[in-house]
Motif scaffolding. Structure first.
Motif, PDB file in Angstrom:
ATOM      1  N   UNK A   1      33.169  51.557  57.310  1.00  0.00           N
ATOM      2  CA  UNK A   1      33.356  50.465  56.366  1.00  0.00           C
ATOM      3  C   UNK A   1      33.574  49.165  57.139  1.00  0.00           C
ATOM      4  N   UNK A   2      32.843  48.146  56.770  1.00  0.00           N
ATOM      5  CA  UNK A   2      33.024  46.821  57.346  1.00  0.00           C
ATOM      6  C   UNK A   2      34.117  46.111  56.544  1.00  0.00           C
ATOM      7  N   UNK A   3      35.272  45.939  57.169  1.00  0.00           N
ATOM      8  CA  UNK A   3      36.420  45.379  56.459  1.00  0.00           C
ATOM      9  C   UNK A   3      36.122  43.988  55.905  1.00  0.00           C
ATOM     10  N   UNK A   4      35.508  43.132  56.711  1.00  0.00           N
ATOM     11  CA  UNK A   4      35.239  41.763  56.269  1.00  0.00           C
ATOM     12  C   UNK A   4      34.312  41.737  55.059  1.00  0.00           C
ATOM     13  N   UNK A   5      33.281  42.576  55.083  1.00  0.00           N
ATOM     14  CA  UNK A   5      32.351  42.632  53.950  1.00  0.00           C
ATOM     15  C   UNK A   5      33.059  43.158  52.705  1.00  0.00           C
ATOM     16  N   UNK A   6      33.897  44.168  52.878  1.00  0.00           N
ATOM     17  CA  UNK A   6      34.643  44.719  51.743  1.00  0.00           C
ATOM     18  C   UNK A   6      35.617  43.691  51.179  1.00  0.00           C
ATOM     19  N   UNK A   7      36.236  42.930  52.063  1.00  0.00           N
ATOM     20  CA  UNK A   7      37.170  41.892  51.625  1.00  0.00           C
ATOM     21  C   UNK A   7      36.443  40.807  50.834  1.00  0.00           C
ATOM     22  N   UNK A   8      35.312  40.357  51.346  1.00  0.00           N
ATOM     23  CA  UNK A   8      34.537  39.329  50.632  1.00  0.00           C
ATOM     24  C   UNK A   8      34.075  39.835  49.266  1.00  0.00           C
ATOM     25  N   UNK A   9      33.685  41.106  49.210  1.00  0.00           N
ATOM     26  CA  UNK A   9      33.245  41.678  47.935  1.00  0.00           C
ATOM     27  C   UNK A   9      34.413  41.754  46.953  1.00  0.00           C
ATOM     28  N   UNK A  10      35.598  42.094  47.450  1.00  0.00           N
ATOM     29  CA  UNK A  10      36.784  42.142  46.591  1.00  0.00           C
ATOM     30  C   UNK A  10      37.113  40.751  46.057  1.00  0.00           C
ATOM     31  N   UNK A  11      36.987  39.743  46.900  1.00  0.00           N
ATOM     32  CA  UNK A  11      37.267  38.371  46.475  1.00  0.00           C
ATOM     33  C   UNK A  11      36.245  37.919  45.434  1.00  0.00           C
ATOM     34  N   UNK A  12      34.994  38.310  45.649  1.00  0.00           N
ATOM     35  CA  UNK A  12      33.924  37.879  44.749  1.00  0.00           C
ATOM     36  C   UNK A  12      33.950  38.621  43.411  1.00  0.00           C
ATOM     37  N   UNK A  13      34.228  39.921  43.425  1.00  0.00           N
ATOM     38  CA  UNK A  13      34.109  40.717  42.199  1.00  0.00           C
ATOM     39  C   UNK A  13      35.439  41.155  41.610  1.00  0.00           C
ATOM     40  N   UNK A  14      36.512  40.999  42.357  1.00  0.00           N
ATOM     41  CA  UNK A  14      37.809  41.469  41.883  1.00  0.00           C
ATOM     42  C   UNK A  14      38.795  40.338  41.687  1.00  0.00           C
ATOM     43  N   UNK A  15      40.057  40.680  41.839  1.00  0.00           N
ATOM     44  CA  UNK A  15      41.145  39.713  41.673  1.00  0.00           C
ATOM     45  C   UNK A  15      42.001  39.754  42.934  1.00  0.00           C
ATOM     46  N   UNK A  16      41.891  38.713  43.747  1.00  0.00           N
ATOM     47  CA  UNK A  16      42.609  38.632  45.017  1.00  0.00           C
ATOM     48  C   UNK A  16      43.374  37.317  45.056  1.00  0.00           C
ATOM     49  N   UNK A  17      44.655  37.395  45.381  1.00  0.00           N
ATOM     50  CA  UNK A  17      45.494  36.202  45.481  1.00  0.00           C
ATOM     51  C   UNK A  17      45.746  35.887  46.943  1.00  0.00           C
ATOM     52  N   UNK A  18      45.525  34.643  47.322  1.00  0.00           N
ATOM     53  CA  UNK A  18      45.679  34.220  48.711  1.00  0.00           C
ATOM     54  C   UNK A  18      46.995  33.482  48.907  1.00  0.00           C
ATOM     55  N   UNK A  19      47.612  33.700  50.059  1.00  0.00           N
ATOM     56  CA  UNK A  19      48.818  32.966  50.427  1.00  0.00           C
ATOM     57  C   UNK A  19      50.085  33.795  50.310  1.00  0.00           C
ATOM     58  N   UNK A  20      51.068  33.419  51.106  1.00  0.00           N
ATOM     59  CA  UNK A  20      52.324  34.159  51.140  1.00  0.00           C
ATOM     60  C   UNK A  20      53.076  34.093  49.817  1.00  0.00           C
ATOM     61  N   UNK A  21      53.140  32.917  49.216  1.00  0.00           N
ATOM     62  CA  UNK A  21      53.897  32.775  47.970  1.00  0.00           C
ATOM     63  C   UNK A  21      53.265  33.576  46.836  1.00  0.00           C
ATOM     64  N   UNK A  22      51.961  33.471  46.697  1.00  0.00           N
ATOM     65  CA  UNK A  22      51.262  34.217  45.648  1.00  0.00           C
ATOM     66  C   UNK A  22      51.372  35.718  45.884  1.00  0.00           C
ATOM     67  N   UNK A  23      51.289  36.117  47.140  1.00  0.00           N
ATOM     68  CA  UNK A  23      51.395  37.532  47.484  1.00  0.00           C
ATOM     69  C   UNK A  23      52.787  38.063  47.159  1.00  0.00           C
ATOM     70  N   UNK A  24      53.813  37.312  47.523  1.00  0.00           N
ATOM     71  CA  UNK A  24      55.190  37.736  47.239  1.00  0.00           C
ATOM     72  C   UNK A  24      55.422  37.844  45.736  1.00  0.00           C
ATOM     73  N   UNK A  25      54.908  36.897  44.985  1.00  0.00           N
ATOM     74  CA  UNK A  25      55.045  36.918  43.522  1.00  0.00           C
ATOM     75  C   UNK A  25      54.327  38.135  42.933  1.00  0.00           C
ATOM     76  N   UNK A  26      53.169  38.430  43.465  1.00  0.00           N
ATOM     77  CA  UNK A  26      52.379  39.569  43.000  1.00  0.00           C
ATOM     78  C   UNK A  26      53.109  40.889  43.277  1.00  0.00           C
ATOM     79  N   UNK A  27      53.740  40.983  44.430  1.00  0.00           N
ATOM     80  CA  UNK A  27      54.516  42.182  44.762  1.00  0.00           C
ATOM     81  C   UNK A  27      55.695  42.309  43.812  1.00  0.00           C
ATOM     82  N   UNK A  28      56.374  41.194  43.589  1.00  0.00           N
ATOM     83  CA  UNK A  28      57.542  41.191  42.707  1.00  0.00           C
ATOM     84  C   UNK A  28      57.170  41.632  41.293  1.00  0.00           C
TER      85      UNK A  28
END
Length: 96
Positions: A1-28
């Motif tokens: 599996x090409x991690x970068x390609x999978x990541x780009x596909x997740x960003x394009x077709x899924x729901x991905x939040x970028x950044x420490x604050x957004x990530x922490x909120x998402x975990x919470x």
């Protein structure tokens, strides 16, 4: 599996939040299926993530600049949360 390609596909077709604050909120909120952090993510933030037992944390081998580039962004990304992988197979890393 090409991690970068999978990541780009997740960003394009899924729901991905970028950044420490957004990530922490998402975990919470309990929405994150997986967290990706850059190798140079601040240690205090990484310690906070390590305390979270309910979400898988993957360490990206590159820097935050490289992770940002892998996301197709012109800025640094030290952490991101995958809420929905969409058509990507990136969540399969949890089982690897």
């Amino acid at each position: 599996m090409d991690f970068n390609a999978s990541l780009r596909k997740a960003i394009k077709t899924g729901d991905v939040l970028l950044g420490q604050n957004s990530t922490a909120e998402c975990i919470k909120d309990g929405k994150a299926q997986m967290i990706v952090v850059a190798a140079n993510c601040p240690s205090t933030y990484r310690t906070m993530l390590d305390e979270q037992n309910d979400v898988y944390v993957h360490t990206y081998e590159g820097s935050s600049m490289q992770l940002g580039k892998a996301c197709g962004k012109p800025f640094m990304v030290s952490a991101l949360a995958i809420v929905n992988a969409g058509e990507s197979d990136i969540i399969s890393l949890k089982r690897a």
